[in-house]
Design a protein around this motif. Structure first.
Motif, PDB file in Angstrom:
ATOM      1  N   GLY A  22      -4.270  10.277  33.487  1.00 38.93           N
ATOM      2  CA  GLY A  22      -4.954  11.303  32.720  1.00 38.93           C
ATOM      3  C   GLY A  22      -5.886  10.706  31.685  1.00 38.93           C
ATOM      4  N   LEU A  23      -5.403   9.700  30.982  1.00 41.38           N
ATOM      5  CA  LEU A  23      -6.225   9.069  29.947  1.00 41.38           C
ATOM      6  C   LEU A  23      -7.451   8.398  30.565  1.00 41.38           C
ATOM      7  CD1 LEU A  23      -3.376   7.493  27.748  1.00 41.38           C
ATOM      8  CD2 LEU A  23      -4.863   9.414  27.140  1.00 41.38           C
ATOM      9  N   LEU A  24      -7.270   7.757  31.715  1.00 39.96           N
ATOM     10  CA  LEU A  24      -8.390   7.058  32.351  1.00 39.96           C
ATOM     11  C   LEU A  24      -9.452   8.027  32.850  1.00 39.96           C
ATOM     12  CD1 LEU A  24      -6.511   4.250  34.310  1.00 39.96           C
ATOM     13  CD2 LEU A  24      -8.039   3.964  32.358  1.00 39.96           C
ATOM     14  N   VAL A  25      -9.016   9.171  33.377  1.00 39.53           N
ATOM     15  CA  VAL A  25      -9.994  10.168  33.807  1.00 39.53           C
ATOM     16  C   VAL A  25     -10.837  10.602  32.614  1.00 39.53           C
ATOM     17  CG1 VAL A  25     -10.284  12.524  34.642  1.00 39.53           C
ATOM     18  CG2 VAL A  25      -8.740  10.975  35.828  1.00 39.53           C
ATOM     19  N   SER A  26     -10.172  10.824  31.473  1.00 40.20           N
ATOM     20  CA  SER A  26     -10.914  11.214  30.268  1.00 40.20           C
ATOM     21  C   SER A  26     -11.904  10.136  29.860  1.00 40.20           C
ATOM     22  CB  SER A  26      -9.958  11.455  29.100  1.00 40.20           C
ATOM     23  OG  SER A  26      -9.077  12.499  29.407  1.00 40.20           O
ATOM     24  N   GLU A  27     -11.445   8.883  29.898  1.00 37.93           N
ATOM     25  CA  GLU A  27     -12.337   7.773  29.546  1.00 37.93           C
ATOM     26  C   GLU A  27     -13.554   7.751  30.470  1.00 37.93           C
ATOM     27  OE1 GLU A  27     -12.162   5.050  27.201  1.00 37.93           O
ATOM     28  OE2 GLU A  27     -10.847   6.524  26.240  1.00 37.93           O
ATOM     29  N   GLY A  28     -13.290   7.904  31.757  1.00 33.91           N
ATOM     30  CA  GLY A  28     -14.382   7.885  32.732  1.00 33.91           C
ATOM     31  C   GLY A  28     -15.346   9.040  32.518  1.00 33.91           C
ATOM     32  N   ASP A  29     -14.785  10.220  32.262  1.00 34.05           N
ATOM     33  CA  ASP A  29     -15.635  11.380  32.014  1.00 34.05           C
ATOM     34  C   ASP A  29     -16.527  11.109  30.805  1.00 34.05           C
ATOM     35  OD1 ASP A  29     -14.449  12.644  34.108  1.00 34.05           O
ATOM     36  OD2 ASP A  29     -13.226  14.004  32.904  1.00 34.05           O
ATOM     37  N   HIS A  30     -15.936  10.507  29.783  1.00 34.88           N
ATOM     38  CA  HIS A  30     -16.674  10.247  28.564  1.00 34.88           C
ATOM     39  C   HIS A  30     -17.794   9.228  28.802  1.00 34.88           C
ATOM     40  CE1 HIS A  30     -17.323   8.757  24.387  1.00 34.88           C
ATOM     41  NE2 HIS A  30     -17.237  10.050  24.144  1.00 34.88           N
ATOM     42  N   MET A  31     -17.444   8.177  29.575  1.00 38.29           N
ATOM     43  CA  MET A  31     -18.458   7.150  29.858  1.00 38.29           C
ATOM     44  C   MET A  31     -19.623   7.719  30.664  1.00 38.29           C
ATOM     45  SD  MET A  31     -16.953   3.385  30.711  1.00 38.29           S
ATOM     46  CE  MET A  31     -15.311   3.834  31.216  1.00 38.29           C
ATOM     47  N   GLY A  32     -19.319   8.654  31.559  1.00 36.97           N
ATOM     48  CA  GLY A  32     -20.357   9.187  32.429  1.00 36.97           C
ATOM     49  C   GLY A  32     -21.134  10.330  31.805  1.00 36.97           C
ATOM     50  N   GLU A  33     -20.630  10.792  30.667  1.00 34.12           N
ATOM     51  CA  GLU A  33     -21.188  11.990  30.043  1.00 34.12           C
ATOM     52  C   GLU A  33     -22.709  11.914  29.868  1.00 34.12           C
ATOM     53  OE1 GLU A  33     -19.314  12.819  26.328  1.00 34.12           O
ATOM     54  OE2 GLU A  33     -19.076  14.950  26.840  1.00 34.12           O
ATOM     55  N   GLU A  34     -23.170  10.768  29.364  1.00 31.07           N
ATOM     56  CA  GLU A  34     -24.602  10.666  29.075  1.00 31.07           C
ATOM     57  C   GLU A  34     -25.462  10.705  30.337  1.00 31.07           C
ATOM     58  OE1 GLU A  34     -26.300   6.758  27.885  1.00 31.07           O
ATOM     59  OE2 GLU A  34     -24.209   6.091  27.770  1.00 31.07           O
ATOM     60  N   TYR A  35     -24.833  10.504  31.494  1.00 30.04           N
ATOM     61  CA  TYR A  35     -25.580  10.586  32.755  1.00 30.04           C
ATOM     62  C   TYR A  35     -25.236  11.857  33.524  1.00 30.04           C
ATOM     63  CZ  TYR A  35     -26.309   5.683  31.649  1.00 30.04           C
ATOM     64  OH  TYR A  35     -26.629   4.526  31.006  1.00 30.04           O
ATOM     65  N   GLY A  36     -24.501  12.747  32.870  1.00 35.95           N
ATOM     66  CA  GLY A  36     -24.119  13.994  33.525  1.00 35.95           C
ATOM     67  C   GLY A  36     -23.186  13.783  34.696  1.00 35.95           C
ATOM     68  N   ILE A  37     -22.299  12.797  34.540  1.00 31.07           N
ATOM     69  CA  ILE A  37     -21.429  12.452  35.665  1.00 31.07           C
ATOM     70  C   ILE A  37     -19.969  12.451  35.238  1.00 31.07           C
ATOM     71  CG2 ILE A  37     -20.729  10.167  36.489  1.00 31.07           C
ATOM     72  CD1 ILE A  37     -22.681  10.271  38.434  1.00 31.07           C
ATOM     73  N   THR A  38     -19.077  12.908  36.126  1.00 34.32           N
ATOM     74  CA  THR A  38     -17.644  12.912  35.852  1.00 34.32           C
ATOM     75  C   THR A  38     -16.977  11.787  36.636  1.00 34.32           C
ATOM     76  OG1 THR A  38     -17.263  14.374  37.697  1.00 34.32           O
ATOM     77  CG2 THR A  38     -17.652  15.411  35.563  1.00 34.32           C
ATOM     78  N   SER A  39     -15.707  11.566  36.355  1.00 34.44           N
ATOM     79  CA  SER A  39     -14.967  10.509  37.043  1.00 34.44           C
ATOM     80  C   SER A  39     -14.996  10.704  38.559  1.00 34.44           C
ATOM     81  CB  SER A  39     -13.508  10.478  36.586  1.00 34.44           C
ATOM     82  OG  SER A  39     -13.421  10.058  35.249  1.00 34.44           O
TER      83      SER A  39
END
Lengths: 147, 147
Positions: A22-39
């Motif tokens: 769960g935590l990693l999905v959130s991290e990934g979502d956050h990292m991709g946010e600026e490119y409009g991308i989810t995990s």
DNA sequence: CTTGTTTTGACAACATGTTGACATAATGAG
DNA sequence: CTCATTATGTCAACATGTTGTCAAAACAAG
């Protein structure tokens, strides 16, 4: 080797995998946010990039360990967002070939850069040997469920 | 310790955690099937059992690391299925206390038995030291995201 | 070629998580 | 006490996964 205390440790690992996932999905979502991308979308980009050539939806699904329906939905949405494009498949009238668009490639390569720095940061304080043991154990557990 | 090769290993661990998480949920769903229970519901039973006394929905949510809305939906459905019962909370008119029903306790204890045998089986071929390293690494990674 | 099976896309229903918004109950500061 | 803030339940929309079903396309025997 058959220490009865292994069971409880195993159980703790299971719970930790749930939590960390769960935590990693959130991290990934956050990292991709600026490119409009989810995990989830990131993983599709990764599968296509890894394959190195256009793939059908069921091929992507098999390589990701998901159902083709789940991948189909992601792929359709990502095409809407111009991250992917479809090609006609000369070998199959219905199964279109999915490939990265120029935008998709750019986004994936930027994310990869970002992610590799992140991975280095995350592993400070953990030895390479510990990481390798962890990876090996997780893989052995996964494999035991795959057959 | 600052081996640049740690990054890629870390990345592989992340991908393995995603994959294993999915497999474990399936395993849990399968184990609970005969009791009409899914992995998510199992975790709610576990949280209540661990607490040892009736809990409010937000309390359960905090202990599970989920949102209160997600837990509320599970709890409402599990009450329908007679696995849980609600008590009035003398300290709070709206926040009812959730507790295990007799059925809920029975199901949880049977599942616990089943799970402990399963955990022992799964850990054959893996040493206790390897399991402990894995648990320690996963926990350290989790903790690094919690602050 | 014909026939039976597998693969694929499309659609729907469901489970599980998220976020956001809203009204009400509880709490704390003044 | 009053008022602002926080906690809670409820509802809705969405993301991501599952399963099941159906029809069309591809394929493998015969």
């Amino acid at each position: 080797m058959n220490d009865p205390q292994k069971g409880p440790v195993f159980t703790d690992i299971v719970l930790e995998v749930f939590k960390l996932g769960g935590l990693l999905v959130s991290e990934g979502d956050h990292m991709g946010e600026e490119y409009g991308i989810t995990s989830a979308r990131w993983k599709v980009l990764g599968a296509l990039s890894l394959a190195g050539k256009p793939q059908t939806v069921p091929q992507i699904a098999r390589s990701m360990g998901l159902t083709r329906q789940a991948v189909q939905r992601l792929v359709d949405a990502m095409r809407e967002d111009e991250l992917l494009c479809f090609q006609n498949n000369p070998d199959h009238k219905r199964a279109k070939l999915i490939c990265l668009s120029a935008l998709g490639e750019t986004v994936f390569s930027k994310l990869s850069e970002k992610q590799s720095g992140w991975a280095m940061e995350c592993s400070t304080g953990i030895t390479k040997a510990e990481l390798e043991t962890t990876l090996s154990v997780l893989k052995r557990i996964s494999e035991s469920f795959e057959r």
